[in-house]
Scaffold this motif. Structure first.
Motif, PDB file in Angstrom:
ATOM      1  N   GLU A   1       0.859  -1.185   0.000  1.00  0.00           N
ATOM      2  CA  GLU A   1       0.000   0.000   0.000  1.00  0.00           C
ATOM      3  C   GLU A   1       0.898   1.238   0.000  1.00  0.00           C
ATOM      4  OE1 GLU A   1      -3.395  -1.849   3.023  1.00  0.00           O
ATOM      5  OE2 GLU A   1      -2.088  -0.228   3.710  1.00  0.00           O
ATOM      6  N   VAL A   2       0.373   2.318  -0.548  1.00  0.00           N
ATOM      7  CA  VAL A   2       1.077   3.598  -0.515  1.00  0.00           C
ATOM      8  C   VAL A   2       0.132   4.626   0.111  1.00  0.00           C
ATOM      9  CG1 VAL A   2       2.120   5.427  -1.896  1.00  0.00           C
ATOM     10  CG2 VAL A   2       2.473   3.039  -2.544  1.00  0.00           C
ATOM     11  N   HIS A   3       0.667   5.363   1.068  1.00  0.00           N
ATOM     12  CA  HIS A   3      -0.119   6.371   1.782  1.00  0.00           C
ATOM     13  C   HIS A   3       0.710   7.645   1.903  1.00  0.00           C
ATOM     14  CE1 HIS A   3      -3.134   3.454   3.148  1.00  0.00           C
ATOM     15  NE2 HIS A   3      -2.114   2.619   3.277  1.00  0.00           N
ATOM     16  N   ARG A   4       0.051   8.717   2.255  1.00  0.00           N
ATOM     17  CA  ARG A   4       0.753   9.971   2.531  1.00  0.00           C
ATOM     18  C   ARG A   4       1.321   9.926   3.958  1.00  0.00           C
ATOM     19  NH1 ARG A   4       0.843  13.764  -0.665  1.00  0.00           N
ATOM     20  NH2 ARG A   4       1.077  15.420   0.866  1.00  0.00           N
ATOM     21  N   VAL A   5       2.479  10.490   4.142  1.00  0.00           N
ATOM     22  CA  VAL A   5       3.106  10.527   5.463  1.00  0.00           C
ATOM     23  C   VAL A   5       2.204  11.266   6.449  1.00  0.00           C
ATOM     24  CG1 VAL A   5       5.085  11.414   6.762  1.00  0.00           C
ATOM     25  CG2 VAL A   5       5.454  10.288   4.572  1.00  0.00           C
ATOM     26  N   ASP A   6       1.428  12.223   5.962  1.00  0.00           N
ATOM     27  CA  ASP A   6       0.521  12.984   6.836  1.00  0.00           C
ATOM     28  C   ASP A   6      -0.519  12.097   7.516  1.00  0.00           C
ATOM     29  OD1 ASP A   6       1.878  15.179   5.945  1.00  0.00           O
ATOM     30  OD2 ASP A   6       0.358  15.782   4.490  1.00  0.00           O
ATOM     31  N   GLU A   7      -0.801  10.915   6.954  1.00  0.00           N
ATOM     32  CA  GLU A   7      -1.790  10.000   7.533  1.00  0.00           C
ATOM     33  C   GLU A   7      -1.237   9.217   8.715  1.00  0.00           C
ATOM     34  OE1 GLU A   7      -3.656   7.419   4.597  1.00  0.00           O
ATOM     35  OE2 GLU A   7      -3.080   8.838   3.032  1.00  0.00           O
ATOM     36  N   LEU A   8       0.059   9.287   8.937  1.00  0.00           N
ATOM     37  CA  LEU A   8       0.733   8.451   9.928  1.00  0.00           C
ATOM     38  C   LEU A   8       0.405   8.890  11.343  1.00  0.00           C
ATOM     39  CD1 LEU A   8       2.575   6.042   9.857  1.00  0.00           C
ATOM     40  CD2 LEU A   8       4.523   7.557   9.759  1.00  0.00           C
ATOM     41  N   ARG A   9      -0.493   8.117  11.971  1.00  0.00           N
ATOM     42  CA  ARG A   9      -0.899   8.320  13.366  1.00  0.00           C
ATOM     43  C   ARG A   9      -0.953   6.946  14.019  1.00  0.00           C
ATOM     44  NH1 ARG A   9      -3.268  11.874  10.265  1.00  0.00           N
ATOM     45  NH2 ARG A   9      -3.505  14.043  10.842  1.00  0.00           N
ATOM     46  N   ASP A  10      -1.141   6.913  15.331  1.00  0.00           N
ATOM     47  CA  ASP A  10      -1.158   5.621  16.008  1.00  0.00           C
ATOM     48  C   ASP A  10      -2.304   4.736  15.522  1.00  0.00           C
ATOM     49  OD1 ASP A  10      -2.965   7.326  17.217  1.00  0.00           O
ATOM     50  OD2 ASP A  10      -2.461   6.729  19.259  1.00  0.00           O
ATOM     51  N   GLU A  11      -3.468   5.332  15.211  1.00  0.00           N
ATOM     52  CA  GLU A  11      -4.596   4.536  14.695  1.00  0.00           C
ATOM     53  C   GLU A  11      -4.241   3.914  13.352  1.00  0.00           C
ATOM     54  OE1 GLU A  11      -5.126   8.012  15.023  1.00  0.00           O
ATOM     55  OE2 GLU A  11      -5.814   7.945  17.102  1.00  0.00           O
ATOM     56  N   PHE A  12      -3.544   4.670  12.528  1.00  0.00           N
ATOM     57  CA  PHE A  12      -3.120   4.185  11.213  1.00  0.00           C
ATOM     58  C   PHE A  12      -2.216   2.967  11.378  1.00  0.00           C
ATOM     59  CE2 PHE A  12       0.108   4.073   7.902  1.00  0.00           C
ATOM     60  CZ  PHE A  12      -0.651   4.092   6.738  1.00  0.00           C
ATOM     61  N   VAL A  13      -1.238   3.064  12.270  1.00  0.00           N
ATOM     62  CA  VAL A  13      -0.297   1.964  12.487  1.00  0.00           C
ATOM     63  C   VAL A  13      -1.033   0.749  13.056  1.00  0.00           C
ATOM     64  CG1 VAL A  13       1.772   1.224  13.727  1.00  0.00           C
ATOM     65  CG2 VAL A  13       1.639   3.544  12.791  1.00  0.00           C
ATOM     66  N   ALA A  14      -1.911   0.966  14.008  1.00  0.00           N
ATOM     67  CA  ALA A  14      -2.676  -0.143  14.595  1.00  0.00           C
ATOM     68  C   ALA A  14      -3.550  -0.813  13.542  1.00  0.00           C
ATOM     69  CB  ALA A  14      -3.534   0.368  15.749  1.00  0.00           C
ATOM     70  N   ASP A  15      -4.169  -0.043  12.663  1.00  0.00           N
ATOM     71  CA  ASP A  15      -4.977  -0.622  11.582  1.00  0.00           C
ATOM     72  C   ASP A  15      -4.126  -1.478  10.657  1.00  0.00           C
ATOM     73  OD1 ASP A  15      -7.313   0.526  12.482  1.00  0.00           O
ATOM     74  OD2 ASP A  15      -7.259   2.200  11.052  1.00  0.00           O
ATOM     75  N   ARG A  16      -2.903  -1.051  10.375  1.00  0.00           N
ATOM     76  CA  ARG A  16      -2.020  -1.825   9.493  1.00  0.00           C
ATOM     77  C   ARG A  16      -1.622  -3.149  10.177  1.00  0.00           C
ATOM     78  NH1 ARG A  16      -3.708   2.155   7.505  1.00  0.00           N
ATOM     79  NH2 ARG A  16      -5.065   0.715   6.484  1.00  0.00           N
ATOM     80  N   VAL A  17      -1.386  -3.107  11.475  1.00  0.00           N
ATOM     81  CA  VAL A  17      -1.030  -4.341  12.214  1.00  0.00           C
ATOM     82  C   VAL A  17      -2.232  -5.286  12.230  1.00  0.00           C
ATOM     83  CG1 VAL A  17      -0.373  -5.297  14.450  1.00  0.00           C
ATOM     84  CG2 VAL A  17       0.764  -3.248  13.590  1.00  0.00           C
ATOM     85  N   LEU A  18      -3.424  -4.742  12.437  1.00  0.00           N
ATOM     86  CA  LEU A  18      -4.637  -5.581  12.398  1.00  0.00           C
ATOM     87  C   LEU A  18      -4.812  -6.235  11.017  1.00  0.00           C
ATOM     88  CD1 LEU A  18      -7.176  -3.381  14.379  1.00  0.00           C
ATOM     89  CD2 LEU A  18      -6.235  -5.598  15.068  1.00  0.00           C
ATOM     90  N   HIS A  19      -4.535  -5.489   9.976  1.00  0.00           N
ATOM     91  CA  HIS A  19      -4.627  -6.049   8.619  1.00  0.00           C
ATOM     92  C   HIS A  19      -3.623  -7.199   8.453  1.00  0.00           C
ATOM     93  CE1 HIS A  19      -5.414  -6.162   4.337  1.00  0.00           C
ATOM     94  NE2 HIS A  19      -4.114  -6.066   4.104  1.00  0.00           N
ATOM     95  N   LEU A  20      -2.428  -7.015   8.996  1.00  0.00           N
ATOM     96  CA  LEU A  20      -1.405  -8.061   8.958  1.00  0.00           C
ATOM     97  C   LEU A  20      -1.890  -9.304   9.684  1.00  0.00           C
ATOM     98  CD1 LEU A  20       1.566  -9.028   8.425  1.00  0.00           C
ATOM     99  CD2 LEU A  20       2.052  -8.129  10.724  1.00  0.00           C
ATOM    100  N   LEU A  21      -2.426  -9.133  10.898  1.00  0.00           N
ATOM    101  CA  LEU A  21      -2.865 -10.269  11.694  1.00  0.00           C
ATOM    102  C   LEU A  21      -4.040 -10.980  11.044  1.00  0.00           C
ATOM    103  CD1 LEU A  21      -2.528  -8.771  15.274  1.00  0.00           C
ATOM    104  CD2 LEU A  21      -1.004 -10.376  14.134  1.00  0.00           C
ATOM    105  N   LYS A  22      -4.966 -10.243  10.440  1.00  0.00           N
ATOM    106  CA  LYS A  22      -6.082 -10.873   9.726  1.00  0.00           C
ATOM    107  C   LYS A  22      -5.567 -11.717   8.555  1.00  0.00           C
ATOM    108  CE  LYS A  22      -9.457  -7.321  10.918  1.00  0.00           C
ATOM    109  NZ  LYS A  22     -10.226  -6.169  10.435  1.00  0.00           N
TER     110      LYS A  22
END
Length: 142
Positions: free
Chosen positions: A118-139
């Motif tokens: 995935e490609v995202h803007r650096v401005d989107e980088l927040r703790d919720e964003f990182v947690a969502d990416r980890v959840l996607h990994l675990l799923k």
């Protein structure tokens, strides 16, 4: 060379020199902007990405799963996860700054044989964003 031609020649040389200086200023501004994006990402890695990933690791470790966080470089962070669910399952997430586009972030997932990006803007980088990416990994692992 007569005086009029010499003045015209000098004027033309002055115009060429001013264009050259403007190009140098523009290039300098582009480098400053690029470095600003790089610095911003490196700060977000320290203040948002790594603490959020460590918190996810803590929860995984409490449930008996293995995870390893590596800061491969100041612009690249990787989390390896080993899930103990009968058969051990592995997954990896890597967040990296795109060098050619420093305002963008690349997120790479790997689940053994399967990969996703995935490609995202650096401005989107927040703790919720990182947690969502980890959840996607675990799923994807499950």
């Amino acid at each position: 060379m007569d005086e009029a031609k010499r003045k015209e020649f000098q004027s033309l040389l002055g115009t060429i020199e001013s264009h050259k200086e403007l190009e140098q200023i523009g290039e300098r501004q582009r480098l400053i902007e690029r470095n600003r994006h790089i610095y911003r990402f490196e700060e977000l890695v320290k203040t948002v990405v790594v603490p959020t990933l460590r918190l996810c690791m803590l929860h995984l470790d409490q449930k008996g799963h293995f995870s390893r966080l590596r800061e491969i470089s100041p612009r690249r962070v990787r989390l390896d996860v080993h899930i103990q669910a009968g058969v051990m399952k592995r997954g990896t997430i890597e967040l990296a700054l795109i060098d050619s586009e420093p305002e963008k972030l690349r997120v790479d997932y790997s689940w053994g044989w399967r990969k996703e990006q995935e490609v995202h803007r650096v401005d989107e980088l927040r703790d919720e964003f990182v947690a969502d990416r980890v959840l996607h990994l675990l799923k994807g692992v499950l």
